[in-house]
Structures are given as structure tokens and as C-alpha cells.
Design a protein around this motif. Structure first.
Motif, PDB file in Angstrom:
ATOM      1  N   VAL A   1      80.504  56.381  21.929  1.00  0.00           N
ATOM      2  CA  VAL A   1      79.164  55.826  21.710  1.00  0.00           C
ATOM      3  C   VAL A   1      78.329  56.710  20.769  1.00  0.00           C
ATOM      4  CG1 VAL A   1      79.062  54.498  23.848  1.00  0.00           C
ATOM      5  CG2 VAL A   1      78.354  56.889  23.851  1.00  0.00           C
ATOM      6  N   THR A   2      78.982  57.516  19.970  1.00  0.00           N
ATOM      7  CA  THR A   2      78.251  58.431  19.092  1.00  0.00           C
ATOM      8  C   THR A   2      77.653  57.714  17.880  1.00  0.00           C
ATOM      9  OG1 THR A   2      80.355  59.022  18.051  1.00  0.00           O
ATOM     10  CG2 THR A   2      79.537  60.481  19.773  1.00  0.00           C
ATOM     11  N   ARG A   3      78.325  56.712  17.368  1.00  0.00           N
ATOM     12  CA  ARG A   3      77.814  55.956  16.218  1.00  0.00           C
ATOM     13  C   ARG A   3      77.222  54.625  16.687  1.00  0.00           C
ATOM     14  NH1 ARG A   3      82.504  54.960  12.350  1.00  0.00           N
ATOM     15  NH2 ARG A   3      83.418  54.268  14.304  1.00  0.00           N
ATOM     16  N   LYS A   4      76.342  54.083  15.900  1.00  0.00           N
ATOM     17  CA  LYS A   4      75.705  52.812  16.249  1.00  0.00           C
ATOM     18  C   LYS A   4      76.740  51.706  16.434  1.00  0.00           C
ATOM     19  CE  LYS A   4      72.037  49.676  14.862  1.00  0.00           C
ATOM     20  NZ  LYS A   4      70.968  49.407  13.903  1.00  0.00           N
ATOM     21  N   ILE A   5      77.744  51.661  15.571  1.00  0.00           N
ATOM     22  CA  ILE A   5      78.782  50.629  15.672  1.00  0.00           C
ATOM     23  C   ILE A   5      79.576  50.782  16.966  1.00  0.00           C
ATOM     24  CG2 ILE A   5      80.493  51.924  14.313  1.00  0.00           C
ATOM     25  CD1 ILE A   5      80.012  48.108  14.250  1.00  0.00           C
ATOM     26  N   ASP A   6      79.810  52.031  17.400  1.00  0.00           N
ATOM     27  CA  ASP A   6      80.528  52.270  18.660  1.00  0.00           C
ATOM     28  C   ASP A   6      79.702  51.803  19.853  1.00  0.00           C
ATOM     29  OD1 ASP A   6      82.721  53.399  17.348  1.00  0.00           O
ATOM     30  OD2 ASP A   6      81.871  55.422  17.444  1.00  0.00           O
ATOM     31  N   ARG A   7      78.399  52.077  19.834  1.00  0.00           N
ATOM     32  CA  ARG A   7      77.528  51.622  20.928  1.00  0.00           C
ATOM     33  C   ARG A   7      77.511  50.097  21.007  1.00  0.00           C
ATOM     34  NH1 ARG A   7      74.691  55.991  18.921  1.00  0.00           N
ATOM     35  NH2 ARG A   7      73.284  54.695  17.661  1.00  0.00           N
TER      36      ARG A   7
ATOM     37  N   ALA B   1      80.828  48.977  22.513  1.00  0.00           N
ATOM     38  CA  ALA B   1      80.869  49.257  23.956  1.00  0.00           C
ATOM     39  C   ALA B   1      80.022  48.239  24.719  1.00  0.00           C
ATOM     40  CB  ALA B   1      80.385  50.680  24.231  1.00  0.00           C
ATOM     41  N   ALA B   2      78.850  47.917  24.191  1.00  0.00           N
ATOM     42  CA  ALA B   2      77.982  46.926  24.832  1.00  0.00           C
ATOM     43  C   ALA B   2      78.655  45.549  24.854  1.00  0.00           C
ATOM     44  CB  ALA B   2      76.640  46.853  24.110  1.00  0.00           C
ATOM     45  N   LYS B   3      79.295  45.193  23.762  1.00  0.00           N
ATOM     46  CA  LYS B   3      80.007  43.908  23.706  1.00  0.00           C
ATOM     47  C   LYS B   3      81.142  43.878  24.721  1.00  0.00           C
ATOM     48  CE  LYS B   3      82.460  40.712  20.612  1.00  0.00           C
ATOM     49  NZ  LYS B   3      83.100  40.097  21.714  1.00  0.00           N
ATOM     50  N   PHE B   4      81.886  44.980  24.853  1.00  0.00           N
ATOM     51  CA  PHE B   4      82.972  45.041  25.830  1.00  0.00           C
ATOM     52  C   PHE B   4      82.435  44.813  27.247  1.00  0.00           C
ATOM     53  CE2 PHE B   4      85.759  47.564  28.676  1.00  0.00           C
ATOM     54  CZ  PHE B   4      86.927  46.858  28.493  1.00  0.00           C
TER      55      PHE B   4
END
Length: 112
Positions: free
Chosen positions: A22-28, A31-34
Motif C-alpha cells: 500500500v505504499t503507492r497510490k495504485i497499490d492502495r 488493495a481497496a478493490k480486492f
């Protein structure tokens, strides 16, 4: 005995444990979508990265495990644990202070 006898050994619980970057905006966002996809598939949040779903059979559990595989983000770790309803009954959950929960445990189950 050709009929299917339903009991606590046939009903299943699926646990999805995950640790996603969750370090990058795209990763967050991924993760939220998952998490949202898990909820749409009938999972309930037990803790922030632990979700659980009840299934009436092993076959039904297999279907939802395939769904989780489809939801996987490109990075991170996701683990699935399936337990029978009989095994799930043995789980002890604590809500609130440990000392308050200890008072409600039988003597042989005290862990602290």
C-alpha cells in the motif's frame, strides 16, 4: 445411504488472509478493490486483512476460492484457509479487554 447427510463436517468456512502493498497510490487502490470484491462475493471482514465466508459445501467453497483467485492484485500475498463448521465452532473470539474475556472462559481454556 445414497442420500447426502449434512452435518458440521460438510459446511465450510473460508478464511482469506492477505498482506498487500500500500505504499503507492495504485497499490492502495488495488488493495481497496480486492477488499470490495471479497465483500461483493459474500466475505465479511473479521479484521482489516482477514475476511471470512460461510459456504454450505466443499464444492461451494471451491467456487468462491476460484473467485478470490480472479480478484488477486498483481502484488502481495493472499492465503486461503478452509475449515469445517465443526472446526470453526472451536474458535474463540475476544472482543474488548482480555481480562474481561478471561473471566468468561472455562478453567482449561485460560490462555493468559
Amino acid at each position: 445411504m445414497s442420500e447426502l447427510r449434512l452435518n458440521a463436517y460438510h459446511f465450510m468456512w473460508i478464511f482469506a488472509f492477505f498482506d498487500l502493498p500500500v505504499t503507492r497510490k495504485i497499490d492502495r487502490k488495488r488493495a481497496a478493490k480486492f477488499r470490495k470484491d471479497l465483500e461483493k462475493d459474500g466475505f465479511t471482514m473479521m479484521q482489516f486483512s482477514v475476511y471470512v465466508r460461510y459456504c454450505p459445501s466443499k464444492e461451494n467453497a471451491d467456487v468462491h476460492i476460484k473467485h478470490v483467485k480472479m480478484f488477486l492484485p498483481p502484488a502481495g500475498k493472499v492465503s486461503i484457509l478452509c475449515v469445517t463448521d465443526k472446526q470453526y465452532i472451536g474458535m474463540i473470539n475476544f472482543f474488548g479487554k482480555i481480562e474481561a474475556a478471561k473471566k468468561n472462559l472455562p478453567q482449561q481454556l485460560e490462555l493468559f
